[in-house]
Scaffold this motif. Structure first.
Motif, short mmCIF file in Angstrom:
data_model
loop_
_atom_site.label_atom_id
_atom_site.label_comp_id
_atom_site.label_asym_id
_atom_site.label_seq_id
_atom_site.Cartn_x
_atom_site.Cartn_y
_atom_site.Cartn_z
N PRO A 8 -79.94 96.14 -26.00
CA PRO A 8 -80.80 95.38 -24.66
C PRO A 8 -82.26 95.44 -26.20
N ALA A 9 -82.29 95.69 -26.92
CA ALA A 9 -84.15 96.33 -27.05
C ALA A 9 -84.05 94.64 -28.15
N GLY A 10 -82.83 94.35 -29.26
CA GLY A 10 -82.85 92.44 -30.28
C GLY A 10 -83.34 92.24 -28.52
N LEU A 11 -82.51 92.16 -27.09
CA LEU A 11 -83.02 91.10 -26.11
C LEU A 11 -84.14 90.91 -26.09
N THR A 15 -86.37 87.78 -26.91
CA THR A 15 -87.16 86.73 -26.07
C THR A 15 -88.25 87.22 -25.80
N ALA A 16 -89.15 88.16 -26.34
CA ALA A 16 -90.78 87.85 -26.67
C ALA A 16 -90.53 86.79 -27.02
N SER A 33 -80.53 85.23 -31.81
CA SER A 33 -79.03 86.07 -33.26
C SER A 33 -79.17 87.71 -32.55
N LEU A 34 -78.78 87.60 -31.86
CA LEU A 34 -78.05 89.17 -31.36
C LEU A 34 -77.27 89.70 -32.49
N THR A 35 -77.48 91.19 -33.10
CA THR A 35 -75.70 91.49 -32.85
C THR A 35 -75.15 91.84 -31.88
N GLU A 40 -72.66 86.23 -25.70
CA GLU A 40 -73.68 87.13 -25.02
C GLU A 40 -74.94 85.87 -25.71
N GLU A 41 -75.42 85.72 -27.24
CA GLU A 41 -76.09 84.71 -27.79
C GLU A 41 -76.42 83.69 -26.72
#
Ligand code: SF4
Length: 200
Positions: A8-11, A15-16, A33-35, A40-41
């Protein structure tokens, strides 16, 4: 934002960044651009736009209380199961999962539909009005059934098919029982506030 990393850190990071630009009216296209799985992206992008009111809601907006000493159910588990049951179904409603009938219907009164637990039962409510009582084990199933009906026929039609006064009486019974058992301050709020102020 590129290379935000794992959810969830990437989200949170993506998002910020994206939400700040959108709130300023900057940008026509977004891309997370998530790992993670590209699905999910895409889901994250859609959910952000819906949450910011920049895109018409197509899917369920599942909200849930954080749980507390009043909850008699595992709110995280019920919310997770509800989330899975709704999946990507196109039901454009806000759906609430609440841990207790003492405060749940009031806290989520603006939701299109919700369910609150109490005394081994689930109390369904539509726009804050109690509509039905189901066994605790059937909470998720009932929530999905009601949401589907409302999406197809509207909230008024859903409410019209039940005895709301009876449902409200049952909810009040379980609410009174919980309050009698747990007291007014089951979370010991005053002691906690006191403790925090001494620590700070
Ligand atoms: S009071 Fe009830 S609805 Fe509110 S957080 Fe606690 S369990 Fe959830």
């Amino acid at each position: 934002m590129a290379e935000a990393g794992l959810p969830p850190a990437g989200l949170v990071k993506a998002t910020a960044g994206i939400a700040t630009l959108l709130a300023e009216g900057i940008g026509d296209t977004i891309r997370y651009s998530l790992t993670a799985d590209p699905v999910e992206e895409a889901r994250a992008g859609r959910q952000l736009l819906e949450a910011m009111g920049l895109r018409e809601r197509k899917n369920v907006d599942l909200i849930a209380c954080p749980s507390c000493g009043r909850a008699e159910i595992d709110v995280i588990d019920v919310a997770r199961r509800a989330n899975e049951a709704f999946g990507d179904r196109e039901i454009p409603l806000q759906v609430a999962v609440m841990g207790c009938v003492v405060n749940g219907p009031g806290e989520a009164r603006d939701a299109d539909i919700g369910i609150a637990a109490g005394n081994k039962r689930g109390h369904l409510f539509v726009k804050g009005r109690n509509v039905a009582v189901v066994p605790e084990a059937d909470m998720v199933e009932a929530l999905v059934e009601w949401a589907e009906f409302i999406a197809e026929h509207g909230a008024e039609a859903a409410v019209a098919r039940v005895d709301t006064e009876k449902a409200a009486r049952e909810a009040e019974k379980d609410r009174a029982r919980l309050l009698a058992e747990q007291g007014d301050d089951v979370n010991a709020s005053e002691q906690r506030v006191d403790l925090i102020s001494k620590l700070s």
